[in-house]
Motif scaffolding. Structure first.
Motif, PDB file in Angstrom:
ATOM      1  N   GLN A 300     -15.519  -4.249  -8.918  1.00  0.00           N
ATOM      2  CA  GLN A 300     -16.351  -2.848  -9.267  1.00  0.00           C
ATOM      3  C   GLN A 300     -15.679  -1.834  -8.430  1.00  0.00           C
ATOM      4  O   GLN A 300     -15.753  -0.771  -9.172  1.00  0.00           O
ATOM      5  CB  GLN A 300     -17.715  -3.032  -9.140  1.00  0.00           C
ATOM      6  CG  GLN A 300     -18.657  -1.877  -9.255  1.00  0.00           C
ATOM      7  CD  GLN A 300     -20.013  -1.890  -9.019  1.00  0.00           C
ATOM      8  OE1 GLN A 300     -20.356  -2.279  -7.755  1.00  0.00           O
ATOM      9  NE2 GLN A 300     -20.786  -2.094 -10.186  1.00  0.00           N
ATOM     10  N   ASN A 301     -15.483  -2.045  -7.300  1.00  0.00           N
ATOM     11  CA  ASN A 301     -14.657  -1.090  -6.461  1.00  0.00           C
ATOM     12  C   ASN A 301     -13.351  -0.725  -6.932  1.00  0.00           C
ATOM     13  O   ASN A 301     -13.056   0.550  -6.806  1.00  0.00           O
ATOM     14  CB  ASN A 301     -14.702  -1.612  -4.927  1.00  0.00           C
ATOM     15  CG  ASN A 301     -14.396  -0.436  -3.961  1.00  0.00           C
ATOM     16  OD1 ASN A 301     -14.300   0.772  -4.299  1.00  0.00           O
ATOM     17  ND2 ASN A 301     -14.397  -0.752  -2.887  1.00  0.00           N
ATOM     18  N   GLU A 303     -12.551  -0.727 -10.046  1.00  0.00           N
ATOM     19  CA  GLU A 303     -12.378  -0.029 -11.374  1.00  0.00           C
ATOM     20  C   GLU A 303     -12.974   1.454 -10.938  1.00  0.00           C
ATOM     21  O   GLU A 303     -12.449   2.374 -11.672  1.00  0.00           O
ATOM     22  CB  GLU A 303     -13.625  -0.691 -11.978  1.00  0.00           C
ATOM     23  CG  GLU A 303     -13.276  -2.086 -12.521  1.00  0.00           C
ATOM     24  CD  GLU A 303     -14.481  -2.779 -13.074  1.00  0.00           C
ATOM     25  OE1 GLU A 303     -14.223  -3.919 -13.898  1.00  0.00           O
ATOM     26  OE2 GLU A 303     -15.539  -2.576 -12.918  1.00  0.00           O
ATOM     27  N   ARG A 304     -13.897   1.599  -9.853  1.00  0.00           N
ATOM     28  CA  ARG A 304     -14.319   3.019  -9.349  1.00  0.00           C
ATOM     29  C   ARG A 304     -12.884   3.671  -9.064  1.00  0.00           C
ATOM     30  O   ARG A 304     -12.799   4.917  -9.302  1.00  0.00           O
ATOM     31  CB  ARG A 304     -15.174   2.877  -8.345  1.00  0.00           C
ATOM     32  CG  ARG A 304     -15.667   4.139  -7.801  1.00  0.00           C
ATOM     33  CD  ARG A 304     -16.821   4.115  -6.783  1.00  0.00           C
ATOM     34  NE  ARG A 304     -16.256   3.346  -5.447  1.00  0.00           N
ATOM     35  CZ  ARG A 304     -15.664   3.744  -4.829  1.00  0.00           C
ATOM     36  NH1 ARG A 304     -15.035   5.072  -4.909  1.00  0.00           N
ATOM     37  NH2 ARG A 304     -15.153   2.911  -3.806  1.00  0.00           N
ATOM     38  N   ALA A 307     -10.827   4.792 -11.904  1.00  0.00           N
ATOM     39  CA  ALA A 307     -11.567   5.809 -12.618  1.00  0.00           C
ATOM     40  C   ALA A 307     -11.384   7.003 -11.995  1.00  0.00           C
ATOM     41  O   ALA A 307     -11.115   8.127 -12.737  1.00  0.00           O
ATOM     42  CB  ALA A 307     -12.957   5.481 -13.029  1.00  0.00           C
ATOM     43  N   GLU A 308     -11.683   7.205 -10.634  1.00  0.00           N
ATOM     44  CA  GLU A 308     -11.589   8.474  -9.745  1.00  0.00           C
ATOM     45  C   GLU A 308      -9.928   8.834  -9.672  1.00  0.00           C
ATOM     46  O   GLU A 308      -9.666   9.822  -9.854  1.00  0.00           O
ATOM     47  CB  GLU A 308     -11.793   8.137  -7.934  1.00  0.00           C
ATOM     48  CG  GLU A 308     -13.221   7.897  -8.073  1.00  0.00           C
ATOM     49  CD  GLU A 308     -13.814   7.684  -6.850  1.00  0.00           C
ATOM     50  OE1 GLU A 308     -13.016   7.606  -5.793  1.00  0.00           O
ATOM     51  OE2 GLU A 308     -14.941   7.425  -6.379  1.00  0.00           O
TER      52      GLU A 308
END
Length: 447
Positions: A300-301, A303-304, A307-308
């Motif tokens: 999840q990190n 993916e974040r 995205a950022e």
């Protein structure tokens, strides 16, 4: 201390002398500033009046909360006021005054502001983030991931330390040999889940400072996040070896290390040291959880972060596009200004020549009128004839007027007008001064 009026500085001799003030002596004796004591007295003086404004029952407290969007703040109440609010809180809590599906929360029980909040449990649950899906780590590797299989072959025969850093096409590991099997199972679960989500897992080799650097990375949206799995260490007092003791006896100035680093059995997975994403994502075993339970959080990190990075890249592209558009708009405006100045210069020149021609004609007419009926002298007649011919040549109205040819669109000329870097982007004008990028020119005077 001087700003709080506890001391006062004065000059004495060649330096400063600090003198304790009356407030300072009071602070030394009582441990409180006089202003603080006075503020406390003022607060206690109004305690009875504030207590009278507090709700007397739990029903009244709930009613006030419902009429104020579910939150009431009482600024640092004194003891009596705080007690009245406390009584109303417990009355609402223990006598069923709290509405169904809600809960009553109170912060500031002993000191500070009292904050009462009526919370809708369903809304609070809806606002909670979704739980992170767990990644199952198998107990036995029947069909290991290709990189896990290659790493297992590269482990070697060492029974104490496993170190595959610096080897190509394998997972970078640095840990004690008993943890190698668990480490490989964790990496297998992580890589399998990443590929199930549509990401790519690949071994990469780069050249940094003249040396080859081999890593394994998860690629999300064309962005590679390198990973390394290590075992954390603990500092322990260094025990000199017999060889170190003999060397120190021969060379007393030799300094031995105070501590040694020993593996402590806790695995850590994250970005390698020295990488671009160092400290951006790292998870390890702790007293509360194991590394295997944090694999979902790691993905999840990543993916974040991807995205950022995409968001920052889009914002950068938009900024660059806006800068490019502004640059071409400034060039177009400078070109318009250049053409206007050029035409204005020619127009004022024509007006100047026309006026001069009219003045010459008037001058010649006045000269002939001066002679009256007498014939004009030959030399004077020749001069007036030449002057009239010159006036004809000078007069711009002798032929139809037309728009003058535009000046060349040179970089240096437009740079002075636009006040920009003329070499920031491709020049939009050709040799004839025509705009070659119609899509980027919002104010081209020729189109």
């Amino acid at each position: 201390m001087e700003q709080r009026d506890l001391i006062k500085r004065t000059w004495r001799g060649s330096g400063h002398v600090a003198v304790v003030t009356a407030d300072g002596r009071y602070y030394l004796k009582h441990g409180k500033h006089p202003r603080q004591v006075q503020a406390e007295k003022e607060r206690l003086k109004g305690d009875a009046a504030q207590a009278a404004l507090a709700p007397t029952t739990g029903t009244e407290l709930i009613s006030r909360l419902q009429s104020t969007s579910g939150k009431i703040t009482v600024p640092d109440p004194a003891a009596q006021t705080r007690g009245r609010w406390r009584a109303a809180y417990y009355d609402a809590l223990h006598h069923g005054h709290v509405p169904t599906g809600h809960k009553l929360r109170w912060n500031g029980r002993e000191r500070g502001d009292c904050v009462f909040t009526l919370i809708d449990e369903e809304a609070e649950k809806a606002a909670q983030p979704l739980p992170v899906p767990a990644v199952d780590v198998p107990e036995i590797l029947d069909r290991p991931h290709r990189l896990v299989r290659a790493t297992r072959k590269a482990l070697g025969r060492s029974q104490r330390v496993t170190d595959t850093r610096g080897k190509p096409a394998v997972i970078p590991l640095y840990l004690s040999r008993p943890l190698a099997d668990r480490a490989l199972r964790i990496m297998h679960a992580l890589f399998t889940e990443a590929e199930r989500r549509g990401y790519t897992v690949e071994a990469q080799s780069d050249l940094q400072r003249g040396a080859a650097v081999h890593t394994v990375a998860i690629v999300i949206q064309c962005r590679a996040f390198p990973l390394a799995l290590t075992e954390r260490t603990t500092k322990v007092p260094h025990e000199p070896t017999p060889q170190e003791r003999r060397q120190q006896e021969r060379n007393p100035w030799t300094r031995l290390p105070k501590y040694d680093e020993e593996f402590n059995g806790r695995l850590a997975l994250g970005a390698p040291s020295g990488s671009w994403y160092q400290h951006s994502y790292c998870y390890s075993d702790s007293a509360r959880w194991t590394l295997a339970s944090r694999l979902g959080h790691l993905l999840q990190n990543l993916e974040r972060l991807a995205a950022e990075a995409d968001r920052r890249e889009r914002e950068k592209e938009l900024r660059e596009a806006e800068q490019r558009r502004s640059w071409y708009a400034a060039v177009a405006r400078a070109r318009e200004q250049q053409i206007e100045q050029h035409r204005a210069m020619i127009l004022t020149g024509q007006i100047r020549d026309w006026r001069q021609a009219e003045e010459i004609r008037a001058f010649c007419q006045a000269a002939r009128a001066r002679a009256g009926e007498a014939p004009v002298a030959t030399e004077e007649a020749d001069w007036l004839e030449w002057a009239e011919a010159y006036a004809v040549q000078l007069d711009p109205l002798r032929e139809p007027l037309r728009t003058p040819v535009d000046p060349p669109a040179g970089r240096e000329a437009l740079r002075e007008l636009a006040k920009i870097d003329a070499y920031a982007y491709a020049w939009p004008f050709d040799a004839d001064g025509r705009w070659t990028l119609p899509g980027d020119c919002p104010t081209d005077p020729r189109t």
